[in-house]
Write a protein that holds these residues in place. Structure first.
Motif, short mmCIF file in Angstrom:
data_model
loop_
_atom_site.label_atom_id
_atom_site.label_comp_id
_atom_site.label_asym_id
_atom_site.label_seq_id
_atom_site.Cartn_x
_atom_site.Cartn_y
_atom_site.Cartn_z
N GLY A 138 0.64 -1.47 -0.06
CA GLY A 138 0.01 -0.03 0.16
C GLY A 138 0.69 1.36 -0.04
O GLY A 138 0.69 2.17 -0.73
N VAL A 139 1.87 1.36 0.83
CA VAL A 139 2.68 2.33 0.71
C VAL A 139 3.52 2.50 -0.54
O VAL A 139 3.68 3.80 -0.95
CB VAL A 139 3.66 2.30 2.17
CG1 VAL A 139 4.93 3.13 1.86
CG2 VAL A 139 3.17 2.38 3.54
N TYR A 140 4.12 1.46 -0.81
CA TYR A 140 4.68 1.64 -2.28
C TYR A 140 3.66 2.11 -3.38
O TYR A 140 4.22 3.17 -4.14
CB TYR A 140 5.11 0.36 -2.59
CG TYR A 140 5.46 0.22 -4.04
CD1 TYR A 140 6.97 0.67 -4.44
CD2 TYR A 140 4.75 -0.13 -5.22
CE1 TYR A 140 7.51 0.75 -5.76
CE2 TYR A 140 5.35 -0.25 -6.64
CZ TYR A 140 6.34 0.04 -6.81
OH TYR A 140 6.87 0.26 -8.02
N ASN A 141 2.48 1.68 -3.45
CA ASN A 141 1.57 2.21 -4.53
C ASN A 141 1.15 3.69 -4.07
O ASN A 141 0.87 4.43 -4.99
CB ASN A 141 0.19 1.25 -4.50
CG ASN A 141 0.61 -0.15 -5.43
OD1 ASN A 141 1.20 -0.03 -6.35
ND2 ASN A 141 0.10 -0.97 -4.64
N LEU A 142 1.08 4.07 -2.98
CA LEU A 142 0.78 5.57 -2.56
C LEU A 142 1.87 6.32 -2.93
O LEU A 142 1.72 7.69 -3.44
CB LEU A 142 0.31 5.61 -1.17
CG LEU A 142 -0.90 5.19 -0.59
CD1 LEU A 142 -0.98 5.26 0.62
CD2 LEU A 142 -2.05 6.10 -1.22
N ALA A 143 3.11 5.93 -2.94
CA ALA A 143 4.33 6.63 -3.18
C ALA A 143 4.41 6.83 -4.91
O ALA A 143 4.85 7.77 -5.45
CB ALA A 143 5.55 6.14 -2.63
N ALA A 144 4.08 5.69 -5.40
CA ALA A 144 4.32 5.40 -6.77
C ALA A 144 3.04 6.37 -7.62
O ALA A 144 3.35 6.88 -8.66
CB ALA A 144 4.41 4.17 -7.37
N HIS A 145 1.85 6.22 -7.10
CA HIS A 145 0.70 6.62 -7.56
C HIS A 145 -0.03 7.79 -6.76
O HIS A 145 -0.92 7.49 -6.52
CB HIS A 145 -0.08 5.46 -8.33
CG HIS A 145 0.52 4.82 -8.86
ND1 HIS A 145 1.00 4.84 -10.34
CD2 HIS A 145 0.74 3.46 -8.80
CE1 HIS A 145 1.69 3.76 -10.70
NE2 HIS A 145 1.50 2.98 -9.87
N PRO A 146 0.58 8.77 -6.55
CA PRO A 146 -0.20 9.74 -5.56
C PRO A 146 -1.49 10.32 -5.76
O PRO A 146 -2.01 10.49 -6.43
CB PRO A 146 0.87 10.87 -5.37
CG PRO A 146 1.89 10.96 -6.14
CD PRO A 146 1.95 9.40 -6.98
#
Length: 109
Positions: free
Chosen positions: A101-109
């Motif tokens: 989740g953190v990775y996807n939030l950082a990759a696709h804000p």
């Protein structure tokens, strides 16, 4: 019980009512027992369906049976043992979900 009370007062309880109550009780118990048998199997099979590994349905069912048998074998030793085994697995699972989740939030804000 209500039937004994009626007989003590000299009234016989309705045979139809007794039969209906016994039937309803047996039906309820059988539904609960059936649910207790089906739910673990469906849960394990559902979890195995989510694993993106190509395997035959027979292999998936065999793996589900092995998992359920393992859980039931260690269950009689107490839920503390299941907690010791499943607890760390659950923590790793939640940490993995959080990391994704953190990775996807950082990759696709």
């Amino acid at each position: 019980n209500i039937f004994d009370k009626q007989e003590a007062e000299g009234r016989e309880g309705s045979t139809v009512l007794k039969t209906l109550v016994i039937f309803a009780t047996m039906l309820a118990v059988s539904l609960i027992a059936g649910d207790g048998c089906i739910t673990p199997a469906v849960s394990v099979l559902g979890a195995l369906e989510g694993i993106p590994v190509h395997m035959s349905d027979d292999a998936r069912v065999a793996l589900a049976l092995a998992i359920i048998a393992f859980i039931f074998l260690i269950q009689r030793r107490g839920s503390a043992l299941i907690g010791k085994v499943a607890g760390p697995i659950t923590i790793v699972w939640f940490l993995a979900i959080a990391a994704i989740g953190v990775y996807n939030l950082a990759a696709h804000p």
